[in-house]
Motif scaffolding. Structure first.
Motif, mmCIF file in Angstrom:
data_model
loop_
_atom_site.group_PDB
_atom_site.id
_atom_site.type_symbol
_atom_site.label_atom_id
_atom_site.label_comp_id
_atom_site.label_asym_id
_atom_site.label_seq_id
_atom_site.Cartn_x
_atom_site.Cartn_y
_atom_site.Cartn_z
ATOM 1 N N MET A 1 0.835 -1.199 0.000
ATOM 2 C CA MET A 1 0.000 0.000 0.000
ATOM 3 C C MET A 1 0.873 1.253 0.000
ATOM 4 S SD MET A 1 -3.285 -0.332 2.478
ATOM 5 C CE MET A 1 -2.438 -0.635 4.016
ATOM 6 N N CYS A 9 -7.296 4.154 4.398
ATOM 7 C CA CYS A 9 -7.831 2.889 4.913
ATOM 8 C C CYS A 9 -7.762 2.768 6.434
ATOM 9 C CB CYS A 9 -7.113 1.703 4.275
ATOM 10 S SG CYS A 9 -7.437 1.566 2.522
ATOM 11 N N GLY A 40 -6.717 -9.862 3.014
ATOM 12 C CA GLY A 40 -6.247 -8.498 2.802
ATOM 13 C C GLY A 40 -6.897 -7.484 3.733
ATOM 14 N N ALA A 45 -10.306 -2.151 8.848
ATOM 15 C CA ALA A 45 -11.590 -1.421 8.811
ATOM 16 C C ALA A 45 -12.772 -2.386 8.818
ATOM 17 C CB ALA A 45 -11.642 -0.528 7.566
ATOM 18 N N ALA A 84 0.515 -14.344 5.040
ATOM 19 C CA ALA A 84 0.592 -15.292 3.918
ATOM 20 C C ALA A 84 0.058 -14.613 2.674
ATOM 21 C CB ALA A 84 -0.208 -16.561 4.213
#
Ligand SMILES: C[S@@+](CC[C@H](N)C(=O)[O-])C[C@H]1O[C@@H](n2cnc3c(N)ncnc32)[C@H](O)[C@@H]1O
Length: 193
Positions: A1, A9, A40, A45, A84
């Motif tokens: 990111m 986020c 992910g 959030a 992972a």
């Protein structure tokens, strides 16, 4: 990111919008079952909202720094964070009742990799289980937002065929500002015509 993502986020505003625009409508009337896998999670959030609706939530995150931060956010709770790659999930077939993934698939650099994530989600779902997923629609502004970051958005026009080819059964795709999908793994003996 990239930094843009980290800022947005991790914000309470983003979490509130995710709940009101995605999590609530997408999961309405859907039994999530006791065991949920989130793919992910980033700063978490969706994790906070989802974890109160299931017995256990396992979050799989490829970025070890993000994974460690999420572990620190949910100590001694029903959340376990595993570092992972979701293109190769480290669980046996039929391990989860629900798989959830939000704002994540555009970070997978190839369509092959995205399909691998969707196929792995199907593999680890129990028969009758459900995938809940959403992501942004492709746009120039989001392309700029992802400067020096992976940006491989999914065109929702092809999503039904992709999911059916992978093996999902009953499914609903809703397209608005973003796309959202609810796709079931066929139950034992269920035939999709
Ligand atoms: C934009 S964040 C979304 C966070 C959260 N789901 C949300 O909607 O706010 C995407 C996350 O997916 C993670 N990710 C990217 N590729 C992944 C992969 N192959 N396996 C697991 N996680 C991955 C990234 O590290 C990042 O934390």
């Amino acid at each position: 990111m990239n930094r843009n993502h980290q800022r947005v986020c991790a914000s309470p505003e983003w979490a509130a919008q995710l709940v009101s625009d995605v999590l609530s409508p997408l999961s309405a009337g859907v039994p999530l079952g006791p065991e949920l896998l989130e793919i992910g999670p980033g700063p978490g959030a969706a994790t906070e909202w989802l974890r109160s609706r299931v017995r256990s939530l396992i979050a799989v995150e490829i970025d070890p720094v993000a994974a460690q931060a999420l572990r620190a956010r949910f100590p001694d709770t029903n959340v376990e964070v595993v570092t992972a790659d979701a293109t190769e999930l480290p669980w046996p077939d039929a391990s989860f009742d629900t798989v959830a993934s939000f704002t994540m698939l555009h970070h997978i650099p190839t369509q092959h990799g995205q399909n691998a994530v969707l196929a792995e989600a199907l593999r680890v779902l129990r028969p009758g289980g459900v995938l809940l997923a959403s992501d942004s629609r492709p746009s120039d502004s989001l392309h700029e937002f992802h400067a020096e970051d992976t940006y491989n958005p999914i065109d929702p026009a092809g999503l039904i065929a992709r999911l059916q080819t992978i093996g999902y059964g009953r499914l609903i795709v809703e397209v608005g500002d973003r796309w959202m999908v609810r796709a079931h793994k066929p139950a034992d003996g269920e035939r999709i015509r």
